[in-house]
Write a protein that holds these residues in place. Structure first.
Motif, short mmCIF file in Angstrom:
data_model
loop_
_atom_site.label_atom_id
_atom_site.label_comp_id
_atom_site.label_asym_id
_atom_site.label_seq_id
_atom_site.Cartn_x
_atom_site.Cartn_y
_atom_site.Cartn_z
N PRO A 40 14.73 9.25 -4.50
CA PRO A 40 15.46 9.29 -5.53
C PRO A 40 15.75 9.89 -6.81
O PRO A 40 15.24 9.18 -7.96
N GLY A 41 16.67 10.70 -7.34
CA GLY A 41 17.28 11.12 -8.78
C GLY A 41 16.12 11.54 -9.14
O GLY A 41 15.84 11.71 -10.16
N LYS A 42 15.28 12.11 -8.11
CA LYS A 42 13.65 12.86 -9.26
C LYS A 42 13.74 14.28 -7.66
O LYS A 42 14.36 14.33 -6.91
N GLU A 43 13.17 15.04 -8.47
CA GLU A 43 12.60 16.58 -8.24
C GLU A 43 12.09 16.09 -7.02
O GLU A 43 10.85 15.07 -7.04
N ARG A 44 11.84 17.60 -5.53
CA ARG A 44 10.53 17.31 -5.11
C ARG A 44 9.21 16.96 -5.24
O ARG A 44 9.18 18.70 -6.57
N SER A 84 -2.75 1.92 1.18
CA SER A 84 -2.63 1.80 0.12
C SER A 84 -1.26 1.83 -0.20
O SER A 84 -0.95 2.11 -1.55
N LEU A 85 -0.61 1.35 0.24
CA LEU A 85 1.54 2.38 -0.54
C LEU A 85 1.65 1.58 -1.04
O LEU A 85 1.02 -0.13 -1.08
N LYS A 86 2.13 2.27 -2.71
CA LYS A 86 3.18 1.16 -3.25
C LYS A 86 4.38 1.55 -3.80
O LYS A 86 5.02 3.29 -3.22
N PRO A 87 4.65 1.07 -4.28
CA PRO A 87 6.60 1.82 -4.44
C PRO A 87 6.64 2.06 -4.84
O PRO A 87 7.75 3.48 -4.25
N GLU A 88 6.18 3.20 -5.67
CA GLU A 88 6.38 4.15 -6.36
C GLU A 88 6.24 5.47 -4.96
O GLU A 88 6.74 6.76 -5.39
N ASP A 89 5.61 5.47 -4.04
CA ASP A 89 5.50 6.50 -3.81
C ASP A 89 6.86 6.27 -1.84
O ASP A 89 6.41 7.18 -1.05
N THR A 90 8.17 6.14 -2.01
CA THR A 90 9.16 5.74 -1.80
C THR A 90 9.78 6.81 -1.56
O THR A 90 10.04 7.50 -2.63
N ALA A 91 10.16 8.03 -0.81
CA ALA A 91 10.89 9.15 -1.03
C ALA A 91 11.31 9.85 0.34
O ALA A 91 10.60 9.13 1.23
#
Length: 125
Positions: A40-44, A84-91
């Motif tokens: 969200p809010g970021k480029e692909r 080992s997923l991290k919250p920053e992998d949300t996309a």
């Protein structure tokens, strides 16, 4: 070629998900395959790619050692195993197909002519 991504969902940090990209139309071996993601809010951004025969792969530094791309040309399927997923992998994760065998430019979205519809991955902390 048509692409259909699936396998996304909600998972806790440290968990795993397995994304699949089912293809139809022209034979899968004709394409370099890749996964991209857009938060969200970021480029692909580029995540990973794999050569036509599966002999070589490339990963973004942020996922190296945690994600694994593979392909089964006989089944016309590309898989992204995410550990080992991290919250920053949300996309939203997209699979993409690049015609031919030229490995150069594999990290650029412009290299890929065909895109799936995306599948949401949400990692909770």
């Amino acid at each position: 070629v048509q692409l259909q991504a699936s396998g996304g969902g909600l998972v806790q940090a440290g968990g795993s998900l397995r994304l699949s990209c089912a293809t139809s139309g022209r034979p899968l071996y004709m394409y370099i395959m890749g996964w991209f993601r857009q938060a969200p809010g970021k480029e692909r951004e580029f995540v990973t790619s794999i050569t036509n025969g599966g002999g070589s792969t490339d990963y973004a530094d942020s996922v190296k050692g945690r994600f694994t791309i593979s392909r089964d040309n006989a089944k016309n399927t590309v898989t992204l195993q995410m550990n080992s997923l991290k919250p920053e992998d949300t996309a939203v994760y997209y699979c993409a197909a690049a015609p031919g065998t030229v490995w150069t430019g594999r990290r650029s979205q412009a290299r890929y002519n065909y895109w799936g519809q995306g599948t949401q991955v949400t990692v909770s902390s």
